[in-house]
Design a protein around this motif. Structure first.
Motif, PDB file in Angstrom:
ATOM      1  N   PRO A   1     -29.515 -37.103   2.884  1.00  0.00           N
ATOM      2  CA  PRO A   1     -29.102 -36.297   1.729  1.00  0.00           C
ATOM      3  C   PRO A   1     -27.600 -36.349   1.485  1.00  0.00           C
ATOM      4  O   PRO A   1     -26.822 -36.580   2.408  1.00  0.00           O
ATOM      5  CB  PRO A   1     -29.548 -34.880   2.115  1.00  0.00           C
ATOM      6  N   ALA A   2     -27.219 -36.133   0.248  1.00  0.00           N
ATOM      7  CA  ALA A   2     -25.801 -36.147  -0.110  1.00  0.00           C
ATOM      8  C   ALA A   2     -25.058 -35.012   0.577  1.00  0.00           C
ATOM      9  O   ALA A   2     -23.874 -35.136   0.895  1.00  0.00           O
ATOM     10  CB  ALA A   2     -25.647 -36.043  -1.622  1.00  0.00           C
ATOM     11  N   SER A   3     -25.749 -33.887   0.789  1.00  0.00           N
ATOM     12  CA  SER A   3     -25.109 -32.734   1.418  1.00  0.00           C
ATOM     13  C   SER A   3     -26.146 -31.920   2.186  1.00  0.00           C
ATOM     14  O   SER A   3     -27.297 -31.813   1.775  1.00  0.00           O
ATOM     15  CB  SER A   3     -24.441 -31.852   0.361  1.00  0.00           C
ATOM     16  N   THR A   4     -25.705 -31.368   3.319  1.00  0.00           N
ATOM     17  CA  THR A   4     -26.553 -30.445   4.074  1.00  0.00           C
ATOM     18  C   THR A   4     -25.897 -29.069   4.154  1.00  0.00           C
ATOM     19  O   THR A   4     -26.257 -28.240   4.981  1.00  0.00           O
ATOM     20  CB  THR A   4     -26.808 -30.975   5.501  1.00  0.00           C
ATOM     21  N   LYS A   5     -24.939 -28.841   3.263  1.00  0.00           N
ATOM     22  CA  LYS A   5     -24.257 -27.543   3.216  1.00  0.00           C
ATOM     23  C   LYS A   5     -25.115 -26.529   2.452  1.00  0.00           C
ATOM     24  O   LYS A   5     -25.879 -26.907   1.567  1.00  0.00           O
ATOM     25  CB  LYS A   5     -22.898 -27.684   2.529  1.00  0.00           C
ATOM     26  N   PRO A   6     -24.992 -25.251   2.771  1.00  0.00           N
ATOM     27  CA  PRO A   6     -25.737 -24.225   2.039  1.00  0.00           C
ATOM     28  C   PRO A   6     -25.336 -24.238   0.566  1.00  0.00           C
ATOM     29  O   PRO A   6     -24.186 -24.550   0.227  1.00  0.00           O
ATOM     30  CB  PRO A   6     -25.303 -22.910   2.709  1.00  0.00           C
ATOM     31  N   PRO A   7     -26.258 -23.932  -0.350  1.00  0.00           N
ATOM     32  CA  PRO A   7     -25.926 -23.910  -1.780  1.00  0.00           C
ATOM     33  C   PRO A   7     -24.899 -22.834  -2.086  1.00  0.00           C
ATOM     34  O   PRO A   7     -24.827 -21.808  -1.398  1.00  0.00           O
ATOM     35  CB  PRO A   7     -27.275 -23.603  -2.451  1.00  0.00           C
ATOM     36  N   LYS A   8     -24.095 -23.078  -3.113  1.00  0.00           N
ATOM     37  CA  LYS A   8     -23.059 -22.117  -3.488  1.00  0.00           C
ATOM     38  C   LYS A   8     -23.661 -20.822  -4.018  1.00  0.00           C
ATOM     39  O   LYS A   8     -23.112 -19.749  -3.832  1.00  0.00           O
ATOM     40  CB  LYS A   8     -22.134 -22.741  -4.536  1.00  0.00           C
ATOM     41  N   LYS A   9     -24.814 -20.950  -4.690  1.00  0.00           N
ATOM     42  CA  LYS A   9     -25.464 -19.762  -5.238  1.00  0.00           C
ATOM     43  C   LYS A   9     -26.471 -19.229  -4.221  1.00  0.00           C
ATOM     44  O   LYS A   9     -27.374 -19.949  -3.798  1.00  0.00           O
ATOM     45  CB  LYS A   9     -26.162 -20.109  -6.552  1.00  0.00           C
ATOM     46  N   PRO A  10     -26.326 -17.965  -3.833  1.00  0.00           N
ATOM     47  CA  PRO A  10     -27.178 -17.412  -2.772  1.00  0.00           C
ATOM     48  C   PRO A  10     -28.661 -17.342  -3.120  1.00  0.00           C
ATOM     49  O   PRO A  10     -29.503 -17.302  -2.232  1.00  0.00           O
ATOM     50  CB  PRO A  10     -26.597 -16.010  -2.561  1.00  0.00           C
ATOM     51  N   ASP A  11     -28.994 -17.347  -4.415  1.00  0.00           N
ATOM     52  CA  ASP A  11     -30.403 -17.252  -4.804  1.00  0.00           C
ATOM     53  C   ASP A  11     -31.101 -18.609  -4.808  1.00  0.00           C
ATOM     54  O   ASP A  11     -32.310 -18.692  -5.034  1.00  0.00           O
ATOM     55  CB  ASP A  11     -30.533 -16.595  -6.189  1.00  0.00           C
ATOM     56  N   GLU A  12     -30.350 -19.690  -4.550  1.00  0.00           N
ATOM     57  CA  GLU A  12     -30.947 -21.023  -4.501  1.00  0.00           C
ATOM     58  C   GLU A  12     -31.291 -21.385  -3.066  1.00  0.00           C
ATOM     59  O   GLU A  12     -30.487 -21.164  -2.155  1.00  0.00           O
ATOM     60  CB  GLU A  12     -29.978 -22.064  -5.085  1.00  0.00           C
ATOM     61  N   PRO A  13     -32.480 -21.947  -2.828  1.00  0.00           N
ATOM     62  CA  PRO A  13     -32.864 -22.311  -1.451  1.00  0.00           C
ATOM     63  C   PRO A  13     -32.111 -23.544  -0.967  1.00  0.00           C
ATOM     64  O   PRO A  13     -31.769 -24.427  -1.751  1.00  0.00           O
ATOM     65  CB  PRO A  13     -34.357 -22.606  -1.581  1.00  0.00           C
ATOM     66  N   GLN A  14     -31.825 -23.583   0.321  1.00  0.00           N
ATOM     67  CA  GLN A  14     -31.238 -24.787   0.901  1.00  0.00           C
ATOM     68  C   GLN A  14     -32.363 -25.785   1.137  1.00  0.00           C
ATOM     69  O   GLN A  14     -33.363 -25.473   1.774  1.00  0.00           O
ATOM     70  CB  GLN A  14     -30.508 -24.479   2.208  1.00  0.00           C
ATOM     71  N   LEU A  15     -32.200 -26.994   0.612  1.00  0.00           N
ATOM     72  CA  LEU A  15     -33.280 -27.974   0.652  1.00  0.00           C
ATOM     73  C   LEU A  15     -33.230 -28.854   1.893  1.00  0.00           C
ATOM     74  O   LEU A  15     -34.274 -29.193   2.460  1.00  0.00           O
ATOM     75  CB  LEU A  15     -33.233 -28.842  -0.607  1.00  0.00           C
ATOM     76  N   PHE A  16     -32.032 -29.246   2.322  1.00  0.00           N
ATOM     77  CA  PHE A  16     -31.905 -30.145   3.470  1.00  0.00           C
ATOM     78  C   PHE A  16     -30.861 -29.621   4.445  1.00  0.00           C
ATOM     79  O   PHE A  16     -29.869 -29.021   4.040  1.00  0.00           O
ATOM     80  CB  PHE A  16     -31.557 -31.560   3.006  1.00  0.00           C
ATOM     81  N   PHE A  17     -31.116 -29.871   5.726  1.00  0.00           N
ATOM     82  CA  PHE A  17     -30.265 -29.374   6.784  1.00  0.00           C
ATOM     83  C   PHE A  17     -29.803 -30.534   7.668  1.00  0.00           C
ATOM     84  O   PHE A  17     -30.344 -31.647   7.599  1.00  0.00           O
ATOM     85  CB  PHE A  17     -31.022 -28.339   7.634  1.00  0.00           C
ATOM     86  N   ASP A  18     -28.813 -30.259   8.507  1.00  0.00           N
ATOM     87  CA  ASP A  18     -28.280 -31.283   9.407  1.00  0.00           C
ATOM     88  C   ASP A  18     -29.129 -31.334  10.678  1.00  0.00           C
ATOM     89  O   ASP A  18     -28.678 -31.028  11.783  1.00  0.00           O
ATOM     90  CB  ASP A  18     -26.824 -30.965   9.743  1.00  0.00           C
ATOM     91  N   THR A  19     -30.392 -31.716  10.503  1.00  0.00           N
ATOM     92  CA  THR A  19     -31.334 -31.817  11.630  1.00  0.00           C
ATOM     93  C   THR A  19     -32.118 -33.115  11.508  1.00  0.00           C
ATOM     94  O   THR A  19     -32.239 -33.694  10.417  1.00  0.00           O
ATOM     95  CB  THR A  19     -32.328 -30.642  11.630  1.00  0.00           C
TER      96      THR A  19
END
Length: 242
Positions: free
Chosen positions: A119-137
């Motif tokens: 993924p391009a990014s594994t950082k938490p989304p800037k907007k708290p109501d948006e789910p994080q889709l990918f993680f650094d795992t």
């Protein structure tokens, strides 16, 4: 069109091209394109409520159609991303999986790379109501690659992506904008006022049926002409609009 919170009138737009080329990019931008969809839907045309008409799964659908390469979604479909979700062996909730699929495809198209390593990014989304889709795992990276593999099976045309032109910001956004321009002009000739938001046509709710018919016809005619002019396989497609 008038914003319900403050009186604003939008009557002009600007096209923005890329890479110093008039066949790369060219999307339309205006004051209404910067608004969130829910806020835009509170606006009016001729003091009437409006609706937005979207091409479902617009980018992989249009890319496949322009190149004349069939999508593996069956004979009829309403949600092309669901065709990718169906191929996945995952425990995630289906709505979340669909968002993950869309994100993977957006990143493939945006980078012009159909074989991304993650993924391009594994950082938490800037907007708290948006789910994080990918993680650094390892699991998350495996999911990303699994989705990418399934997306290529559903949309073989994505294998033709490149970093020079055949990507979302070059080839795809140019043809998307050309189709939108032709649609707006054809609706104007019919006396239907309309605004464009990339792959979306905004019209009065009372003009919805006419706009859907017009948008669908423009897409079909444009795709057929492009296939013929570029010696691509002839592939007739009846697009799904939302």
């Amino acid at each position: 069109a008038t914003n319900t919170n403050s009186a604003k009138l939008f009557a002009c737009a600007t096209r923005i091209f890329h890479d110093g080329s008039l066949i790369s990019g060219g999307r339309w931008y205006g004051g209404w394109t910067n608004l969130k969809s829910d806020k835009r839907l509170n606006m009016r045309i001729d003091d009437e409520p409006i609706c937005e008409i979207d091409l479902n799964g617009s980018q992989p659908t249009l890319f496949s159609a322009l190149l004349g390469i069939r999508m593996n979604v069956g004979e009829t479909w309403t949600d092309v991303y669901a065709s990718v979700v169906e191929r996945l062996d995952a425990d995630e909730e289906e709505t979340l999986l669909r968002k993950m699929v869309k994100q993977v495809i957006v990143e493939m198209l945006g980078s012009g790379n159909c074989n991304r390593t993650g993924p391009a990014s594994t950082k938490p989304p800037k907007k708290p109501d948006e789910p994080q889709l990918f993680f650094d795992t390892d699991h998350s990276k495996h999911m990303y690659l699994q989705i990418q593999k399934a997306a290529l099976e559903v949309f073989p045309a994505l294998k033709h992506l490149d970093t020079k032109y055949y990507n979302a910001t070059g080839f795809l956004s140019y043809h998307e904008a050309e189709i939108l321009s032709l649609t707006l002009l054809r609706l104007k000739a019919l006396g239907v006022p309309a605004y464009g938001v990339h792959d979306c046509v905004v019209v009065k709710q009372s003009d919805k049926d006419e706009a859907v018919k017009t948008y669908r016809n423009v897409i079909r005619d444009y795709v057929v002409k492009h296939q013929r002019d570029n010696n691509h396989p002839s592939l007739n497609i009846e697009v799904s609009l939302t």
